[in-house]
Design a protein around this motif. Structure first.
Motif, PDB file in Angstrom:
ATOM      1  N   ARG A  70       0.842  -1.204   0.000  1.00 55.45           N
ATOM      2  CA  ARG A  70       0.000   0.000   0.000  1.00 55.45           C
ATOM      3  C   ARG A  70       0.878   1.255   0.000  1.00 55.45           C
ATOM      4  O   ARG A  70       0.636   2.191  -0.747  1.00 55.45           O
ATOM      5  CB  ARG A  70      -0.920  -0.022   1.222  1.00 55.45           C
ATOM      6  N   ASN A  77      -2.239   8.581   0.355  1.00 57.34           N
ATOM      7  CA  ASN A  77      -3.579   9.165   0.200  1.00 57.34           C
ATOM      8  C   ASN A  77      -4.087   9.841   1.473  1.00 57.34           C
ATOM      9  O   ASN A  77      -5.271  10.149   1.597  1.00 57.34           O
ATOM     10  CB  ASN A  77      -4.577   8.098  -0.256  1.00 57.34           C
ATOM     11  N   ARG A  78      -3.177  10.058   2.415  1.00 56.44           N
ATOM     12  CA  ARG A  78      -3.461  10.860   3.607  1.00 56.44           C
ATOM     13  C   ARG A  78      -2.439  11.990   3.733  1.00 56.44           C
ATOM     14  O   ARG A  78      -2.446  12.730   4.703  1.00 56.44           O
ATOM     15  CB  ARG A  78      -3.371   9.998   4.882  1.00 56.44           C
ATOM     16  N   TYR A 171      -9.972  12.997   4.583  1.00 53.93           N
ATOM     17  CA  TYR A 171      -8.519  12.972   4.617  1.00 53.93           C
ATOM     18  C   TYR A 171      -7.947  13.648   3.374  1.00 53.93           C
ATOM     19  O   TYR A 171      -8.673  13.918   2.417  1.00 53.93           O
ATOM     20  CB  TYR A 171      -8.005  11.539   4.760  1.00 53.93           C
ATOM     21  N   ARG A 175      -5.650  13.131  -5.039  1.00 51.49           N
ATOM     22  CA  ARG A 175      -6.460  13.850  -6.029  1.00 51.49           C
ATOM     23  C   ARG A 175      -6.851  15.240  -5.560  1.00 51.49           C
ATOM     24  O   ARG A 175      -7.286  16.078  -6.360  1.00 51.49           O
ATOM     25  CB  ARG A 175      -7.727  13.030  -6.341  1.00 51.49           C
ATOM     26  N   TYR A 295      -7.906  -1.353   5.958  1.00 56.98           N
ATOM     27  CA  TYR A 295      -8.423  -0.546   7.053  1.00 56.98           C
ATOM     28  C   TYR A 295      -8.294  -1.202   8.432  1.00 56.98           C
ATOM     29  O   TYR A 295      -8.654  -0.594   9.434  1.00 56.98           O
ATOM     30  CB  TYR A 295      -9.887  -0.157   6.789  1.00 56.98           C
TER      31      TYR A 295
HETATM   32  C1  LIG Z   1      -9.161   0.973   0.030  1.00 62.34           C
HETATM   33  C2  LIG Z   1      -8.674   2.353  -0.232  1.00 62.34           C
HETATM   34  O1  LIG Z   1      -7.496   2.562  -0.409  1.00 62.34           O
HETATM   35  N1  LIG Z   1      -9.583   3.326  -0.259  1.00 62.34           N
HETATM   36  C3  LIG Z   1      -9.224   4.728  -0.481  1.00 62.34           C
HETATM   37  C4  LIG Z   1     -10.448   5.557  -0.604  1.00 62.34           C
HETATM   38  C5  LIG Z   1     -10.193   6.891  -1.203  1.00 62.34           C
HETATM   39  O2  LIG Z   1      -9.473   6.970  -2.201  1.00 62.34           O
HETATM   40  O3  LIG Z   1     -10.733   7.887  -0.695  1.00 62.34           O
HETATM   41  C6  LIG Z   1      -8.347   5.223   0.672  1.00 62.34           C
HETATM   42  O4  LIG Z   1      -8.570   4.825   1.812  1.00 62.34           O
HETATM   43  O5  LIG Z   1      -7.463   6.027   0.431  1.00 62.34           O
END
Ligand SMILES: CC(=O)N[C@@H](CC(=O)O)C(=O)O
Ligand SMILES: [Zn+2]
Length: 318
Positions: A70, A77-78, A171, A175, A295
């Motif tokens: 990941r 992505n945070r 979060y 994008r 998660y």
């Molecule tokens: C499973 C996964 O990675 N879902 C994304 C959801 C998103 O892009 O808002 C994340 O948690 O970042």
């Protein structure tokens, strides 16, 4: 208007043409549909080209892709907080923070007029969500119109919209550097695995999304519409012991039942000795991201959502 939207007397929101569009894959290096599609389109972009549009397919976390994980240091992505984006420290910073700064320079800066118009960020989930688009704002008429267009073009197959504008649960996504951020989440697909049905669904949704943008850029007016969305309400964690180890699993009645109503009193977890734990909320909710593998570390077994119908004004190119 140079940025954003305005309304005229007909209540038609005007947006600039969306000329610069990015398609992100590999924000999570083990979510294989986006990684594979972006690699494919980097080699041959014929399928994603549209007249008057500059479309950039881009692998956001190449180190994580290489390792098929990941993330390497921290969840990319945070990572797009103002604090991270302005952090000093260069090479000393966590890899994904450095990467967030590079991405912000290339596709942003976040919140500025120079930022990319649209970023599609391609994700997979281990949960049974089907095709889902993720929005971060209920106020963006351009994105809401895009959702309406995609849903209609994709019918009779279904594509749902998850809205995350929760003040605490929202979060800072990759994008989010774009003016119009769109997440795409397709599942179920195990981490590190490619499934043809999931791959093809993602590809078709993206095609419709790009078609929408070109029609918009060509001057088509999109009349007012409504869009059904599922608004993020609450994060539900697994029951845990004092050491933080989980002591129950998602209940079989809930497993794979993403988007189906969960009523007060319905079972949601099952302990290892077979006891049910029931939902204690006061109203019906729609769970999603049920049993998402990524998660467990985020203390989240699923999120609850509420169904809402949002109204979008007419839109047209400025
Ligand atoms: C499973 C996964 O990675 N879902 C994304 C959801 C998103 O892009 O808002 C994340 O948690 O970042
Ligand atoms: Zn992801």
């Amino acid at each position: 208007m140079s940025n954003g939207s305005s309304s005229n007397n007909n209540n038609t929101a005007r947006f600039d043409a969306a000329r610069r569009v990015a398609i992100f894959g590999g924000t999570h290096g083990n979510e294989m549909s986006g990684v594979t599609l972006v690699n494919l389109w980097t080699q041959n972009s014929a399928e994603i080209q549209r007249k008057g549009l500059e479309i950039k397919p881009f692998i956001t976390n190449p180190k994580a892709v290489e390792k098929c994980v990941r993330y390497v240091d921290t969840d990319l992505n945070r990572a797009f907080t103002q604090e991270n984006l302005s952090a000093t420290g260069g090479d000393e910073l966590p890899y994904e923070v450095q990467r967030a700064q590079e991405i912000n320079r290339m596709f942003g800066p976040k919140g500025s007029a120079e930022a990319y118009d649209v970023i599609f960020d391609l994700h997979n989930t281990t949960s049974n969500m089907g095709c889902t688009l993720i929005l971060e704002s209920s106020k963006d008429a351009f994105n809401l119109q895009m959702m309406n267009y995609i849903k209609k073009a994709f019918a009779p197959a279904s594509c749902l919209v998850l809205l995350n504008e929760h003040p605490l649960l929202k979060y800072s996504t990759s994008r989010s550097v774009a003016k119009h951020p769109v997440g795409m989440e397709v599942g179920p697909q195990p981490q590190g695995v490619l499934r043809s049905n999931i791959f093809e669904a993602m590809r078709v949704i993206l095609k419709h999304a790009l078609d929408f943008i070109s029609l918009f850029n060509e001057g088509m007016e999109f009349p007012p519409c409504t869009v059904e969305v599922f608004r993020v309400l609450e994060r539900m964690d697994y029951p845990r012991d004092a050491n933080g180890n989980i002591i129950a699993m998602v209940h079989p009645n809930l497993q794979d039942c993403d988007w189906e109503p969960l009523n007060p009193g319905d079972p949601m977890f099952q302990t290892f000795d077979g006891k049910s734990i029931h939902y204690q909320g006061s109203s019906t909710v729609y769970p999603t991201f049920i049993n998402e593998a990524a998660y467990y570390e985020k203390q989240q077994a699923f999120v609850t959502t509420r169904r809402e119908t949002l109204a979008a004004s007419a839109i047209r190119k400025a």
